[in-house]
Write a protein that holds these residues in place. Structure first.
Motif, mmCIF file in Angstrom:
data_model
loop_
_atom_site.group_PDB
_atom_site.id
_atom_site.type_symbol
_atom_site.label_atom_id
_atom_site.label_comp_id
_atom_site.label_asym_id
_atom_site.label_seq_id
_atom_site.Cartn_x
_atom_site.Cartn_y
_atom_site.Cartn_z
ATOM 1 N N ASP A 77 69.114 47.106 77.544
ATOM 2 C CA ASP A 77 68.618 46.881 76.190
ATOM 3 C C ASP A 77 69.736 46.235 75.359
ATOM 4 O O ASP A 77 70.698 46.913 74.980
ATOM 5 C CB ASP A 77 68.196 48.221 75.570
ATOM 6 N N ALA A 110 69.897 45.312 72.287
ATOM 7 C CA ALA A 110 70.052 45.849 70.930
ATOM 8 C C ALA A 110 70.882 47.124 70.941
ATOM 9 O O ALA A 110 71.678 47.368 70.018
ATOM 10 C CB ALA A 110 68.676 46.112 70.318
ATOM 11 N N LYS A 167 74.352 47.712 68.999
ATOM 12 C CA LYS A 167 74.530 48.859 68.103
ATOM 13 C C LYS A 167 75.802 49.637 68.451
ATOM 14 O O LYS A 167 76.516 50.112 67.563
ATOM 15 C CB LYS A 167 73.312 49.779 68.197
ATOM 16 N N GLU A 185 64.297 54.409 74.557
ATOM 17 C CA GLU A 185 65.615 54.269 73.924
ATOM 18 C C GLU A 185 66.493 55.514 74.101
ATOM 19 O O GLU A 185 67.275 55.868 73.224
ATOM 20 C CB GLU A 185 65.461 53.931 72.438
ATOM 21 N N GLU A 221 58.865 45.485 79.347
ATOM 22 C CA GLU A 221 58.916 44.958 77.977
ATOM 23 C C GLU A 221 57.646 45.297 77.210
ATOM 24 O O GLU A 221 57.689 45.617 76.028
ATOM 25 C CB GLU A 221 59.149 43.450 77.987
ATOM 26 N N GLN A 222 56.516 45.231 77.911
ATOM 27 C CA GLN A 222 55.265 45.553 77.229
ATOM 28 C C GLN A 222 55.251 47.017 76.812
ATOM 29 O O GLN A 222 54.830 47.358 75.692
ATOM 30 C CB GLN A 222 54.069 45.267 78.137
ATOM 31 N N ALA A 280 57.895 48.926 76.287
ATOM 32 C CA ALA A 280 58.946 49.182 75.304
ATOM 33 C C ALA A 280 58.619 48.586 73.940
ATOM 34 O O ALA A 280 59.037 49.115 72.903
ATOM 35 C CB ALA A 280 60.276 48.626 75.800
ATOM 36 N N GLY A 281 57.916 47.469 73.940
ATOM 37 C CA GLY A 281 57.603 46.799 72.680
ATOM 38 C C GLY A 281 58.806 46.126 72.045
ATOM 39 O O GLY A 281 58.829 45.905 70.831
ATOM 40 N N ARG A 282 59.807 45.798 72.868
ATOM 41 C CA ARG A 282 61.011 45.140 72.358
ATOM 42 C C ARG A 282 61.665 44.387 73.513
ATOM 43 O O ARG A 282 61.386 44.667 74.682
ATOM 44 C CB ARG A 282 61.981 46.158 71.757
ATOM 45 N N PRO A 283 62.576 43.461 73.232
ATOM 46 C CA PRO A 283 63.197 42.683 74.309
ATOM 47 C C PRO A 283 64.124 43.527 75.183
ATOM 48 O O PRO A 283 64.894 44.359 74.690
ATOM 49 C CB PRO A 283 63.995 41.610 73.548
ATOM 50 N N LEU A 284 64.044 43.302 76.471
ATOM 51 C CA LEU A 284 64.966 43.850 77.451
ATOM 52 C C LEU A 284 65.513 42.684 78.263
ATOM 53 O O LEU A 284 64.918 41.602 78.264
ATOM 54 C CB LEU A 284 64.266 44.858 78.368
#
Length: 439
Positions: free
Chosen positions: A161, A163, A167, A273, A290-291, A293-297
């Motif tokens: 991930d 992001a 972070k 996460e 990705e689907q 998670a709903g966010r980019p991996l």
């Protein structure tokens, strides 16, 4: 010639099939005739995520629309229990016409007469591979006979991930990073993210060990399948010690966090996460991950040994096979041809099982791929630079050996029930017992 050692349930199934085959065949024929006088009835089964189920069902509906004389009954499950269910169906002479097949089970099913040799259907034109390079078909062959059609090439990978890395202020893994680098970044991530969030999900499973062995220039089995392919048990000790180290340091999530997910992608710690790195994924899983998670991996290669050999290989993601118990084998082969070559069907599938084997299909899909699809295609291009040839198919008994590893060895290491040294001794003893039948 290697003596076949089949898992207990399958062995029982084959014996029972021999006794029931003629009766089952007549019963099936009668039932089929009663079901429909006009339509060809096919049954098909696969494992996977909900996304795979939805896509495959839509392709079936498209095929039925284009071939109104055919009706396909779909049977969908998760990975857990899939092979036991097939064994039970084999016992009744009632395997589906089309089954999703995995590389590690291919030789067992084919050599025990449960799969149809597809060569005649290539000659008849029911299967057309004019746009397929031979290397994409080789993984489904035994003794030059094609028993399974690759429905998507992939490679093992690490998913992370970006992001969560940003972070934590930690640099993302770059191709060529080592096992030591992985441990270090996992600890940094855990320390910075805190609050029950961990750097990585550990993997002491057999597939990761195979990758580690290839990095050492070894393989799990010797050439004739009569023994393990490595003599120094320190290789397994070192591999398992990696897992012990990351767990004890806090770099990796505790087993309770990831074992509860089972095989459900939607419940994986990285999806929710709870970890920043998933250390052992098939590259085609990026679509469903990705689907969910709903966010980019992102995808990258698995860790390397400093000064070691390339551990990666490009493999068939899954296959479709026609079973020898099918009474409509040619019609079943035509559906596999449709999945291989039809452009509209592949727009629906969107390379969810892996990169399509038809060059015509690949060229058609590339301009309209999703971000996740682009990542998968690009990862296959990346991994070719860190890959060697695929090893020969696993020998008889491999399923029993690898199941033992993934249950008795892997879990015991996660929970600190045995030492890596004890695990290495246990594994060699078990492998020697099973592989002795191949001598």
């Amino acid at each position: 010639m290697i003596k076949r050692k089949f898992p207990l349930l399958i062995t029982f199934s084959i014996i029972l099939v021999l006794g029931l085959l003629s009766g089952c065949a007549s019963n099936n024929a009668s039932t089929e005739g009663e079901a429909s006088e006009d339509k060809i009835q096919l049954r098909m089964t696969w494992w996977g995520s909900q996304d795979r189920h939805d896509r495959t069902q839509k392709v079936i509906e498209l095929y039925e629309e284009k071939n109104p004389n055919v009706e396909i009954s779909a049977q969908f499950t998760g990975w857990d229990g899939y092979w036991n269910k097939l064994a039970t169906q084999a016992a009744g002479g009632n395997l589906p016409d089309i089954i999703q097949m995995d590389y590690k089970f291919l030789s067992e099913y084919a050599e025990n007469g449960l799969l149809e040799n597809l060569n005649p259907y290539i000659k008849s034109g029911s299967l057309n591979f004019d746009d397929v390079e031979p290397l994409y078909l080789d993984g489904g062959k035994l003794d030059d006979n094609l028993y399974a059609v690759n429905i998507g090439a992939n490679a093992h990978s690490v998913v992370y991930d970006p992001a969560m890395f940003e972070k934590a202020g930690v640099s993302v893994p770059e191709p060529g990073y080592t096992w030591t680098d992985l441990q270090k970044m996992g600890k940094e991530l855990s320390d910075e993210l805190g609050n029950g969030v961990y750097g990585l999900q550990p993997d002491a499973g057999i597939m990761m060990f195979k990758h580690y062995l290839r990095g050492n220039g070894k393989w799990l089995y010797n050439e004739d399948g009569s023994a393990l392919g490595y003599e120094d048990d320190q290789l397994l000790v070192d591999f398992l010690q990696n897992t012990v180290d990351v767990l004890e340091s806090g770099a990796a999530s505790p087993p309770e966090l990831f074992k509860s997910a089972g095989g459900n992608i939607e419940q994986m710690p990285i999806i929710n996460e709870k970890t920043a790195i998933f250390t052992s994924a098939h590259s085609n899983q990026i679509l469903a991950m990705e689907q969910a998670a709903g966010r980019p991996l992102e995808l990258t290669i698995q860790p390397m040994l400093e000064g070691g050999e390339f551990g990666h290989y490009v493999k068939p993601g899954q296959f479709f096979s026609v079973t020898s118990q099918s009474e409509k084998a040619e019609e079943a082969a035509k559906f596999i041809d449709f999945v291989t070559n039809d452009l509209e069907a592949n727009e629906i599938l969107n390379a969810e099982r892996g990169v399509p084997i038809s060059s015509k299909v690949r060229d058609h899909l590339k301009p309209n791929l999703s971000d996740a699809g682009q990542k998968m295609f690009e990862y296959l291009e990346l991994v070719e630079g860190y890959a060697r040839e695929i090893n020969q198919p696993d020998p008889p008994g491999a399923t029993e050996i690898e199941d033992f590893f993934n249950t008795q060895i892997e879990d015991a290491i996660y929970y600190g029930e045995i030492t890596p040294e004890e695990a290495a001794q246990m594994f060699r003893k078990k492998a020697n017992e099973v592989l002795a039948d191949n001598k």
